[in-house]
Design an enzyme around this catalytic site. Structure first.
Site, PDB file in Angstrom:
ATOM      1  N   ASP A 184     -11.644   2.452 -18.766  1.00 52.38           N
ATOM      2  CA  ASP A 184     -11.006   3.681 -19.228  1.00 52.38           C
ATOM      3  C   ASP A 184     -11.269   4.757 -18.185  1.00 52.38           C
ATOM      4  O   ASP A 184     -12.417   5.169 -17.992  1.00 52.38           O
ATOM      5  CB  ASP A 184     -11.574   4.102 -20.587  1.00 52.38           C
ATOM      6  CG  ASP A 184     -10.956   5.401 -21.084  1.00 52.38           C
ATOM      7  OD1 ASP A 184      -9.720   5.504 -21.099  1.00 52.38           O
ATOM      8  OD2 ASP A 184     -11.722   6.332 -21.441  1.00 52.38           O
ATOM      9  N   GLU A 268      -5.350   0.750 -19.114  1.00 49.94           N
ATOM     10  CA  GLU A 268      -4.379   1.413 -19.976  1.00 49.94           C
ATOM     11  C   GLU A 268      -3.290   2.023 -19.100  1.00 49.94           C
ATOM     12  O   GLU A 268      -3.579   2.650 -18.075  1.00 49.94           O
ATOM     13  CB  GLU A 268      -5.074   2.504 -20.790  1.00 49.94           C
ATOM     14  CG  GLU A 268      -4.150   3.224 -21.754  1.00 49.94           C
ATOM     15  CD  GLU A 268      -4.887   4.281 -22.555  1.00 49.94           C
ATOM     16  OE1 GLU A 268      -4.362   4.715 -23.591  1.00 49.94           O
ATOM     17  OE2 GLU A 268      -6.003   4.672 -22.149  1.00 49.94           O
ATOM     18  N   ASP A 350     -15.434   7.392 -24.702  1.00 49.93           N
ATOM     19  CA  ASP A 350     -14.911   6.663 -23.549  1.00 49.93           C
ATOM     20  C   ASP A 350     -15.298   5.189 -23.567  1.00 49.93           C
ATOM     21  O   ASP A 350     -14.486   4.324 -23.219  1.00 49.93           O
ATOM     22  CB  ASP A 350     -15.403   7.321 -22.249  1.00 49.93           C
ATOM     23  CG  ASP A 350     -14.911   8.752 -22.113  1.00 49.93           C
ATOM     24  OD1 ASP A 350     -13.772   9.014 -22.551  1.00 49.93           O
ATOM     25  OD2 ASP A 350     -15.648   9.608 -21.595  1.00 49.93           O
TER      26      ASP A 350
END
Length: 370
Positions: A184, A268, A350
């Site tokens: 992330d 992502e 996170d």
């Protein structure tokens, strides 16, 4: 397999003049070719390809004699670049091709063939320029393809040589839940891994802002086209170049480490263009340069037979509890930690997102079950 090798050039003053002439002529031909394509389509409704443009080049050279001082294949290479720009526009819808400006920070021109490299002498022989000294920090083996000569805004010259080493890309290695890591990316921390590891964001631009603002004010106060203004502008350009080099070096180290330690990387998909419209975060997002980091991960994964998995940008990776699946719809950007009201699990925002990114990507591959 194609690999590009970039080296620093050390041209003489005469060779610098010749390189600058090539850059200017190639930029002129690119803009001319782009104009011809636009005019031809407007008048006839048909596109003219690079072969048609190449047939018009002899007449253009007669009209503009300075073009004869430039390698003819470099000029033809620019018509191909215009063609490629239109292909990208129609395929990716990524913006209509624009005219090149001499004020662009990096100027370049291609040398498709008829150049040679000598590692022992430390030179590269370029058509119509001659033997130019090169700093070879590494060697290569393979068939030479197109070389690109570039000049940075600080006056440094480089050559990027595309080489076909004759090898095939390795087959993708098998991966599992244990050999996959979720990542992330963020602003506070550059990247957070599903293992719980956090990689600190160095924030090279932010750390240099004070000096940049000082020099930018000096440049704006100098008389335009004066030597003092140009000298100050060079100092400003050197800082921007240093920031770019620091960022690239950092991302290369991190991406190489992640690719070597894992069989698959889960990421992502982010709408960076949309995110930078938030003026409160635009500078920090640009400083992090997530897109270039992902690009480095993707091509290094290809080189070493690793896999990059992507999940959709609308997946609720931060708001979903990775233990019980509870969806925290009230979570805001300022909330860095939260506790799941169902299973009472404390979450770091996170780390939770990184774990969920990994889970979502493996679910798509049917490697884990819910």
């Amino acid at each position: 397999m194609l690999n590009a090798y970039k080296y620093r050039l050390k041209p003489t003053k005469k060779q610098e003049t010749l390189i600058n002439k090539h850059i200017g002529s190639c930029r002129f031909v690119y803009n001319w070719a782009l104009e011809q394509k636009i005019k031809t389509y407007g008048q006839t409704g048909k596109c003219i390809n690079h072969m048609g443009l190449d047939k018009l080049l002899p007449a253009l050279k007669t009209e503009k004699p300075f073009l004869k001082e430039t390698n003819s294949q470099s000029l033809q290479g620019m018509t191909k670049h215009v063609d490629a720009a239109f292909v990208r526009f129609f395929r990716e819808k990524n913006g209509f091709p624009r005219f090149k400006s001499k004020k662009n920070p990096v100027q370049s021109f291609p040398v498709p063939q008829h150049y040679s490299v000598d590692f022992e002498k430390g030179i590269v022989k370029l058509p119509k320029i001659g033997e130019v000294e090169v700093i070879f920090h590494r060697t290569f083996e393979g068939t030479l393809r197109t070389a690109t000569i570039s000049k940075t805004c600080t006056g440094k010259y480089f050559i990027s040589i595309l080489v076909d080493n004759g090898q095939e890309l390795p087959n993708k290695q098998k991966y599992s839940e244990l050999t996959t890591v979720g990542i992330d990316v963020g602003i506070k921390d550059f990247a957070v891994l599903s293992t719980g590891e956090k990689i600190e964001n160095p924030k090279y631009l932010k750390n240099s802002l004070k000096r940049l603002k000082c020099l930018q004010k000096r440049v704006s106060r100098k008389v335009k086209d004066s030597k003092r203004r140009e000298k100050t502008r060079q100092l400003l350009s050197k800082i921007h170049e240093k920031i770019s080099n620091q960022r690239n070096n950092f991302q290369h180290q991190i991406s190489s480490k992640l690719i070597s330690e894992n069989q698959a990387i889960a990421l992502e998909t982010l709408n960076v263009k949309g995110m930078v419209k938030n003026h409160h975060l635009a500078q920090s997002i640009s400083d992090s340069a997530w897109s270039s980091f992902v690009t480095k991960l993707e091509y290094k994964a290809e080189w070493f037979g690793k896999t990059v998995l992507r999940i959709g940008q609308f997946e609720p990776s931060s708001k979903l509890c990775n233990v019980c699946g509870y969806h925290n719809s009230e979570l805001t950007l300022k909330d860095r930690e939260w506790v799941c009201p169902i299973c009472k699990t404390p979450h770091d925002r996170d780390i939770n997102a990184a774990i969920n990114i990994k889970k979502f990507s493996l679910l798509d591959q049917n490697l884990i079950t819910t």
